[in-house]
Write a protein that holds these residues in place. Structure first.
Motif, PDB file in Angstrom:
ATOM      1  N   ALA A   1      -2.693   1.412  -4.443  1.00 48.67           N
ATOM      2  CA  ALA A   1      -2.532   1.593  -2.995  1.00 48.67           C
ATOM      3  C   ALA A   1      -3.850   1.331  -2.280  1.00 48.67           C
ATOM      4  CB  ALA A   1      -2.022   3.006  -2.699  1.00 48.67           C
TER       5      ALA A   1
ATOM      6  N   GLY B   1      -4.215   2.426   7.535  1.00 53.02           N
ATOM      7  CA  GLY B   1      -4.080   2.699   6.104  1.00 53.02           C
ATOM      8  C   GLY B   1      -5.420   2.861   5.431  1.00 53.02           C
TER       9      GLY B   1
ATOM     10  N   TRP C   1       1.568   3.981  -3.080  1.00 55.58           N
ATOM     11  CA  TRP C   1       1.231   5.399  -2.897  1.00 55.58           C
ATOM     12  C   TRP C   1       2.410   6.286  -3.276  1.00 55.58           C
ATOM     13  CZ3 TRP C   1       2.828   9.611  -0.045  1.00 55.58           C
ATOM     14  CH2 TRP C   1       1.958  10.699  -0.055  1.00 55.58           C
ATOM     15  N   TYR C   2       3.606   5.913  -2.829  1.00 54.05           N
ATOM     16  CA  TYR C   2       4.784   6.716  -3.165  1.00 54.05           C
ATOM     17  C   TYR C   2       5.051   6.724  -4.669  1.00 54.05           C
ATOM     18  CZ  TYR C   2       6.147   7.344   1.710  1.00 54.05           C
ATOM     19  OH  TYR C   2       6.182   7.711   3.027  1.00 54.05           O
TER      20      TYR C   2
ATOM     21  N   ARG D   1       7.118  11.815   9.052  1.00 57.35           N
ATOM     22  CA  ARG D   1       5.733  12.036   8.613  1.00 57.35           C
ATOM     23  C   ARG D   1       5.036  13.053   9.525  1.00 57.35           C
ATOM     24  NH1 ARG D   1       0.326   8.685   9.316  1.00 57.35           N
ATOM     25  NH2 ARG D   1      -0.897   9.691   7.665  1.00 57.35           N
TER      26      ARG D   1
ATOM     27  N   GLU E   1       0.835  -1.207   0.000  1.00 55.55           N
ATOM     28  CA  GLU E   1       0.000   0.000   0.000  1.00 55.55           C
ATOM     29  C   GLU E   1       0.870   1.258   0.000  1.00 55.55           C
ATOM     30  OE1 GLU E   1      -2.239   2.480   3.460  1.00 55.55           O
ATOM     31  OE2 GLU E   1      -2.287   0.293   3.571  1.00 55.55           O
ATOM     32  N   TYR E   2       1.873   1.293   0.894  1.00 52.31           N
ATOM     33  CA  TYR E   2       2.721   2.479   0.998  1.00 52.31           C
ATOM     34  C   TYR E   2       3.607   2.652  -0.231  1.00 52.31           C
ATOM     35  CZ  TYR E   2       1.301   3.117   5.840  1.00 52.31           C
ATOM     36  OH  TYR E   2       0.563   3.354   6.968  1.00 52.31           O
TER      37      TYR E   2
ATOM     38  N   ASN F   1       1.294   6.432  14.271  1.00 45.79           N
ATOM     39  CA  ASN F   1       0.851   6.570  12.888  1.00 45.79           C
ATOM     40  C   ASN F   1      -0.627   6.943  12.815  1.00 45.79           C
ATOM     41  OD1 ASN F   1       1.498   6.508  10.130  1.00 45.79           O
ATOM     42  ND2 ASN F   1       0.856   4.384   9.910  1.00 45.79           N
TER      43      ASN F   1
END
Length: 854
Positions: free
Chosen positions: A428, A454, A420-421, A531, A416-417, A490
């Motif tokens: 994602a 997420g 996204w990046y 973050r 997922e991460y 997070n």
């Protein structure tokens, strides 16, 4: 042998050492090509100094030891080299601060990431360090080390580095060096181009025409007896310098040849160590070893090292791989990668994971899946996103084959991460959904909590903010009940973001984000800290709390740089560029945005804010490439399916159309954005879009949660809006509001602001409206007087004046109502722009330039 033609360099080194006597340190970069005599120069200089000297060197082997030279230096300073990275950095600086010291790092071109990070860490603190740091490197090889190239660029920006260039000898210098040898000086110079190492090899070979330096080295080695040549091969696999007893032990029956190697000049003694005169010699010998013999040699070295205590596992991994010892190469490779990652040497971690993967086929599927997941994580850190995606997908496939649902869910979270990046929002979102679906049946696990974080974050940003908050609060409950501080930090971050942007509860959002940051720092979660810094700074900037944002940005950038967090540096620097754009510091904003594009690499989402900033500024300046830049930003933002990035580009394109008098296109852009129902709009974005709709003659009610200055615009209270923008120190927005006021006085004021900003299209619009009222248009500033000669922003000029008055950072901070760290950030930028090393020289330059006060 006496040094030839090195007087100026020795004098410079002596002067730099003298400069440290006031308690302020200096970093000296000694650069030259291979064989130019950098080490000889530094050795000659150090022979006559009266201060403590500590030294370490980087490896020329395939993978550098993480923090190799620092471990050597730590031992000499009686510092525990096994401390965690941050503590080790601080402990070394504390030891250096106790007395005047020269710390030498040789062969920096081979440095691992963590060593380069240390030099940056120390470089930012040299003002309070009575130390001279010397680093030697090959300037013709430095570009192959991207991390180090950036570090050297940062040294230049900070103004902390001095350079000493070590070039080739002149023809007369060569003649002096070969005098009495019987060789023709002119021919030696022609063959060697004055390279000192090459000249000495000609002398050793007794010939001015040895063919190549490789031939000269091999010719000298050929003079050794058989056991001498064989022990020399072992030495070449140990590195440039190594323990003498290790060579004897690994050499076995050939160990008697050690003395022959020393006598022939192939090896030299360095206390209890032996080593080659130059890396070129070692590499030449190593390249000649046949593959089977190379494996045998490395196997012998590995067996000898395994009998010793405290051996760096990276050495064991390298020799095990070279010996083709499958099981050992896999195990040591894993341990070396984990150690490198812990130390922040992420490039080296990737290399060791790749090496372990080469030997992983006999291992159980679970171990291979774990290895691939770790490789993916380190590739993501080092901005190798394509390889990260491939490794993570292979890891997911293996976990699916094994049938471990918890691991499958965790693999989906990792993907997922990465997706996204890469700017692949659809992928994602799919992995976020799959993670929850797989994990939900197995109860409240750590993995389920993280999966819900997420999924909830995506719900907030792309679908249903209200339900997303519910999901995030459930994730926080699970993280708390399962004792997962990572998940707590997070999730608090995501909740804070949602509260700020979809509920308009800024104070509560800041509280959540600050708690997220404190937790991440407490537990050493580097990327979560990054973050939190980025999101906290963004919330503060978007709510025009610039002074608070300054502190967060400065702290966040230092954290990202000190911990080699490229992804987070990109995010935080993008926020810095945005705040500079808002404040009218457009040159600074452009510089930072271009810096983001240079470092964002394969992280596609990192390009979008930078492109938006560049496109917006160039559009406001009327430059020709602005439109294509904004379109590229929009295409990337749409691909990422991220309204947080889509709306700013949409607003810029609407503004561009308005400035070109294309009101139809401007209205269409705004209406389309406001009418989208596939993605939620933040309260800020809805307010800005509605304000532009009003400006374009398409009135709306004020949306709930709209900031007061934007609400004034929507209500048509342009004069009050202009005053509000002025209070917030946002000159461009103030000028646009004044244009809407439309009186001669307001238009004249708008023209003056826009002219000073260099915003030609908007200034032209103000001028046209003045002419339509029959008013005279101001002449405006000449381009040469729009800025000061040093290119400083108004705030930097203000800080510089206080520096020139002799105020400390704390005193400047108290005067300007900002933190000491914010002042430190400004001073660093000032030194870089002025090209001076310290505050004293900055004050002198300020007087010479006669910079204006603010």
């Amino acid at each position: 042998m006496a040094l030839i033609e090195r007087g100026p360099q020795l004098a410079a080194l002596s002067q730099y050492l003298e400069d440290t006597r006031d308690g302020s340190g200096v970093l000296v970069l000694v650069a030259g090509e291979a064989g130019s005599g950098k080490s000889a120069l530094v050795s000659d200089f150090l022979a006559d100094v009266a201060v403590r000297v500590v030294a370490g060197s980087c490896d020329g082997l395939s993978t550098p030891r993480p923090l190799g030279p620092l471990i050597d230096i730590a031992a000499q300073l009686e510092v525990d080299a096994m401390l965690p990275r941050d503590q080790l950095f601080a402990a070394i600086l504390d030891a250096l601060a106790r007395q005047s010291t020269i710390a030498l790092v040789e062969d920096l071109h081979w440095a691992d990431d963590a060593t380069a990070d240390f030099l940056l860490y120390a470089g930012r603190r040299l003002d309070d360090l009575p130390a001279m740091l010397i680093a030697t490197y090959r300037d013709d090889e430095i570009r192959s080390n991207a991390t180090l190239t950036r570090s050297i660029g940062e040294f230049a920006r900070l103004g902390v580095a001095r350079r000493v260039s070590v070039g080739s000898l002149s023809e007369s210098g060569v003649a002096a060096l070969v005098a009495g040898s019987g060789l023709d000086p002119a021919e030696v110079f022609r063959q060697t181009s004055g390279n000192p190492f090459f000249v000495t090899e000609c002398l050793a070979a007794g010939s001015s025409t040895p063919g190549t330096i490789r031939d000269a080295v091999l010719a000298r080695a050929a003079l050794l007896p058989v056991h001498g040549r064989r022990v020399l091969e072992v030495a070449s696999q140990l590195g440039l310098r190594f323990e003498a007893d290790l060579l004897i032990e690994a050499g076995g029956a050939d160990a008697g040849g050690v003395d022959d190697c020393v006598a022939q000049g192939m090896l030299m003694t360095f206390g209890t160590e032996l080593g080659f005169r130059h890396e070129l010699s070692r590499a030449t010998i190593a390249d000649e070893i046949p593959p089977i013999r190379r494996a045998t040699v490395n196997r012998a070295i590995l067996r000898a090292l395994e009998q010793r205590r405290g051996i760096d596992v990276a050495r064991l991994a390298g020799h095990a791989a070279a010996a083709y010892e499958t099981e050992r190469a896999f195990r040591y490779g894993l341990r070396a990668a984990q150690r490198a990652a812990d130390l922040g040497a992420h490039r080296e971690a990737v290399h060791h994971y790749r090496t372990a993967l080469r030997f992983a086929s006999p291992q159980p599927a679970s171990e291979r899946a774990t290895l691939l997941g770790a490789l993916a994580a380190e590739c993501m850190v080092t901005d190798q996103m394509d390889e990260a995606l491939t490794a993570a997908e292979e890891s997911l496939q293996l976990w699916n084959e094994i049938g471990d649902p918890i691991k499958v869910g965790a693999a989906h979270i990792a993907l997922e991460y990465i997706a996204w990046y890469l700017g692949r929002g659809d992928l994602a979102l799919q992995h976020a959904s799959d993670a929850v679906a797989v994990l939900e049946p197995h109860g409240p696990t750590v993995e389920l909590g993280r999966a819900l974080t997420g999924a909830g974050t995506f719900e907030v940003d792309t679908a249903d903010p209200q339900h997303g908050i519910v999901t995030l609060r459930r994730a926080l409950e699970i993280a708390t009940s399962t004792g997962d501080p990572y998940g707590q930090s997070n999730t608090l971050n995501s909740i804070g973001w949602a509260l700020a942007y979809y509920y308009g509860d800024v104070d509560s959002a800041v509280t959540h984000l600050e708690q997220s940051l404190q937790d991440a720092l407490k537990y050493g979660f580097g990327h979560l800290s990054g973050r939190a810094y980025a999101n906290l700074a963004t919330v503060l900037v978007d709510n025009d709390r610039f002074d608070s944002a300054d502190t967060v940005i400065a702290d966040g950038l230092r954290h990202a740089e000190d911990h080699d967090l490229t992804l987070r540096w990109v995010c935080i620097t993008s926020v810095l560029a945005d705040v500079e754009l808002r404040r009218g510091r457009w040159d600074d904003a452009l510089a930072d945005a271009w810096g983001v594009l240079q470092r964002a690499g394969t992280m596609a989402v990192g390009h979008i804010p930078a492109l938006t900033t560049i496109g917006t500024i160039t559009m406001r300046r009327g430059e020709p490439d602005a439109h294509s830049t904004l379109l590229e930003a929009l295409q990337r933002a749409e691909s990422a399916e991220d309204m947080q990035r889509i709306v700013p580009v949409t607003l810029a394109l609407a503004e561009e159309a308005w400035l070109h008098r294309d009101l139809h296109s401007a209205r269409s852009s705004i209406r389309n954005a406001l009418s989208r129902n596939d993605k939620p709009l933040t309260v800020h974005h809805r307010g800005h879009l509605t304000s532009w709709a009003t400006r374009l003659g398409d009135p709306h009610d004020v949306p709930a949660g709209t900031p007061s200055q934007i609400a004034l615009e929507i209500n048509g209270e342009w004069q009050q809006a202009a005053a509000a923008w002025c209070t917030l120190e946002r000159p461009y927005e103030q000028a646009l509001a004044l244009i809407e006021v439309g009186t001669p006085t307001a238009l004249t004021q708008a023209f003056d602001i826009l002219d000073r900003l260099g915003a030609r299209p908007a200034a032209t619009l103000a001028a046209e409206r003045l002419r339509s009222l029959g008013e005279r248009v101001p002449r405006g500033l000449r381009p040469s007087t729009r800025g000061n000669p040093a290119g400083l922003t108004s705030r930097e000029v203000e800080v510089l004046q206080l520096v020139a008055d002799g105020l400390t950072n704390a005193e400047i901070g108290a005067r300007l109502f900002v933190s000491d760290k914010t002042v430190e950030h400004h001073v660093s930028r000032i030194l870089g722009k002025l090209g001076v090393p310290n505050r004293r020289e900055a004050a002198k330059t300020a007087q010479q330039l006669d910079l204006p006060t603010t």
